[in-house]
Structure formats: structure tokens, C-alpha cells
Motif scaffolding. Structure first.
Motif, short mmCIF file in Angstrom:
data_model
loop_
_atom_site.label_atom_id
_atom_site.label_comp_id
_atom_site.label_asym_id
_atom_site.label_seq_id
_atom_site.Cartn_x
_atom_site.Cartn_y
_atom_site.Cartn_z
N VAL A 54 -2.77 50.91 -32.54
CA VAL A 54 -3.97 50.07 -32.59
C VAL A 54 -3.62 48.67 -33.08
N GLY A 55 -4.50 47.72 -32.77
CA GLY A 55 -4.30 46.36 -33.24
C GLY A 55 -5.53 45.52 -32.99
N GLY A 56 -5.47 44.28 -33.43
CA GLY A 56 -6.60 43.36 -33.32
C GLY A 56 -6.85 42.72 -34.68
N ILE A 76 -15.73 42.82 -26.16
CA ILE A 76 -15.27 42.21 -24.90
C ILE A 76 -14.12 41.23 -25.09
N HIS A 77 -13.53 41.20 -26.29
CA HIS A 77 -12.37 40.32 -26.51
C HIS A 77 -11.14 40.92 -25.82
N ASP A 78 -10.44 40.12 -25.03
CA ASP A 78 -9.28 40.71 -24.35
C ASP A 78 -8.02 39.85 -24.34
N SER A 104 -7.45 48.08 -28.78
CA SER A 104 -7.61 46.77 -29.41
C SER A 104 -9.07 46.60 -29.81
N ALA A 105 -9.32 45.97 -30.97
CA ALA A 105 -10.69 45.64 -31.41
C ALA A 105 -10.64 44.32 -32.17
N LEU A 106 -11.63 43.46 -31.92
CA LEU A 106 -11.68 42.15 -32.59
C LEU A 106 -12.88 42.03 -33.50
N LEU A 107 -13.73 43.05 -33.52
CA LEU A 107 -14.96 42.97 -34.32
C LEU A 107 -14.95 44.06 -35.38
N GLY A 148 0.40 54.13 -35.32
CA GLY A 148 1.01 52.85 -35.64
C GLY A 148 0.06 51.69 -35.48
N TYR A 149 0.39 50.60 -36.18
CA TYR A 149 -0.42 49.38 -36.13
C TYR A 149 0.47 48.21 -35.71
N GLY A 150 -0.02 47.41 -34.76
CA GLY A 150 0.73 46.23 -34.32
C GLY A 150 0.05 44.96 -34.78
#
Ligand code: B1M
Length: 182
Positions: A134-136, A58-60, A104-107, A151-153
Motif C-alpha cells: 500500500v501507499g499514498g 480519484i487521485h491517480d 493507493s489512497a490519497l484521502l 509492505g508500505y511504499g
């Protein structure tokens, strides 16, 4: 152009998240005035992006920053929000026919969902029509590669540069004739 400056200053640690959010709010207010005028002029967007935070996450804040910067760079962004499952990504791809899909993913426990989604996109034969970025925070260039992303940001500014590059590559690929394997 203003958001590009903001992105570069954020990347270089000259300004921080609060300043970027204030800038994004100012951009949104400006865009609310400009959008109907631009739509009436029929100016096409630079490209279309469907993006969301993956299932279980749920990180946004970071995703929203990336989305804002992409909008600032002229992309039309369809933001699916947080906790976005594969079916929701697929439905949005069907509906909007994007050039790019951003996840996006933070976990560390949810980033694996990127690979699952990318494999499903590949299986559905979607890579002739779109690219995936993708990124996070837990995502690395190595993981992005292993997951099959194009690609990765690292941050919002590099995400915009990446989106521009992927769009250019996609258009080049699409201009090549399909080679019949038979
Ligand atoms: Co959470 N959380 N959190 N959290 N949270 C982290 C990520 C964590 C590292 C904190 C910690 O333990 N040190 C940790 C993850 C550990 C791990 O997986 N190894 C963690 C955890 C454990 C959790 C919970 C599980 C806590 C709990 O409930 N026990 C829970 C998870 C809930 C869930 O998702 N299911 C949880 C909840 C939350 C809040 C709701 C309280 C809140 C989120 C609010 C929101 O997003 N609306 C929150 C926050 C704020 C954080 C931290 C503190 C900050 C994240 C953030 O917004 N960073 C974070 C710790 C940290 O990172 N220091 C933490 C700022 C943002 C601008 O950066 O998101 O990295 P970032 O985005 C950057 C780049 O990564 C990149 O560009 C952005 C802009 O530069 N980027 C992309 C991001 N997406 C991109 C996509 C792209 C390209 C680039 O292309 C598509």
C-alpha cells in the motif's frame, strides 16, 4: 534501468513530477516498440501486479508513477484505475492471479478501505498466493501494518524495491511445504 535512475532521482528530490511523467511517456513509447518483441521471445515478467486507487478516491498521479516504475522493472501491471471497489479487486485477482496487489489512497477518508480489502483478501485465503502493498500520501508504515498490508511504499522507487522484496519472500514461502494443522 533508465526508469530506476529516474525513480532514485525523484526520491532524492533531484527531479520532480513533471520530469518523471515525461520519462514515463518516453518509456511508454519505447515499450510499445519492445513489448511485441519481448512477448514473441516468451520472456516471463518478473511478476504480476494488480493495482488500483481504492473506492471513493480519484487521485491517480502517484499510482500511475508507481505502475510505470513497476513496468520499467519488468513487472506486468494490471491497472484497475481509480475508485476501485473490493469486488473489482477480487475479480481482477481471480482473472490475473497476481503475485502482488497494490493499493493507493490519497484521502484520510478512503485509506480505511485498504484495511477492509485486506481483511477480505485474508478471509478468502489469498495470502498463500499473493502479497499486498500500500501507499499514498496519508498512509504511514504504522497504518500499513495495522491494516495488515505486507509492505508500505513511501514513493515510486521504494515501491519497486518493496515489490521485488515481497515477490522474493512470496516465492520462498511458496517453496515451503504446507503444514497440516491437523
Ligand atoms: Co486532492 N487532495 N482532492 N485532488 N490533491 C489532496 C490529497 C489533499 C492533501 C490536498 C489538501 O487539502 N492539502 C487533500 C486530502 C486531505 C486529506 O484527506 N487529509 C485532497 C482533497 C481534500 C481532495 C478533494 C476531496 C477536494 C474536494 O473535492 N473538496 C477531492 C477528492 C476527490 C476524490 O478522490 N473523491 C480532490 C481532488 C483532486 C483532483 C481531482 C483535483 C486532483 C487529482 C488528479 C489526479 O490524481 N488525477 C487532486 C490533487 C492533484 C491533489 C494534490 C494537490 C496532489 C496529489 C498528487 O498527485 N501528488 C494533493 C495535495 C498534495 O499531496 N500536496 C491533494 C503527487 C504524487 C506523485 O504523489 O500521490 O503521494 P502521491 O504518490 C506518491 C507516494 O504517495 C507513493 O508514490 C507516489 C510517487 O512518489 N505512492 C505509492 C502512491 N501510491 C502508492 C502505492 C504504492 C506505493 C507507493 O503501492 C501500491
Amino acid at each position: 534501468a533508465g526508469m530506476t535512475v529516474v525513480g532514485i532521482r525523484f526520491r532524492d528530490n533531484i527531479i520532480f513530477v513533471p520530469e518523471v511523467l515525461i520519462s514515463a511517456r518516453a518509456m511508454k513509447a519505447g515499450m510499445a516498440i519492445l513489448e511485441p518483441i519481448l512477448t514473441a521471445c516468451g520472456i516471463p515478467p518478473a511478476g504480476k501486479v494488480v493495482m488500483g486507487t481504492v473506492k471513493g478516491d480519484i487521485h491517480d498521479i502517484g499510482k500511475n508513477l508507481v505502475g510505470m516504475m513497476l513496468k520499467g522493472a519488468g513487472f506486468q501491471v494490471f491497472d484497475l484505475g481509480v475508485n476501485t471497489n473490493l469486488a473489482k479487486f477480487q475479480a481482477a485477482i481471480d482473472q490475473h492471479q497476481p503475485d502482488l496487489v497494490g493499493m493507493s489512497a490519497l484521502l484520510t477518508t478512503t485509506m480505511g478501505q485498504m484495511k477492509v480489502n485486506i481483511e477480505a483478501f485474508d478471509k478468502a485465503g489469498l495470502f498463500r498466493q499473493m502479497r499486498v502493498m500500500v501507499g499514498g500520501a496519508p498512509v504511514s508504515p504504522d497504518y500499513a501494518k495495522a491494516a495488515g498490508a505486507h509492505g508500505y511504499g513511501k514513493d515510486a522507487a521504494s515501491a519497486v524495491e518493496l515489490a521485488m522484496r515481497l515477490l522474493k519472500e512470496l516465492k520462498q514461502d511458496q517453496s515451503q511445504p504446507l503444514i497440516n494443522a491437523d
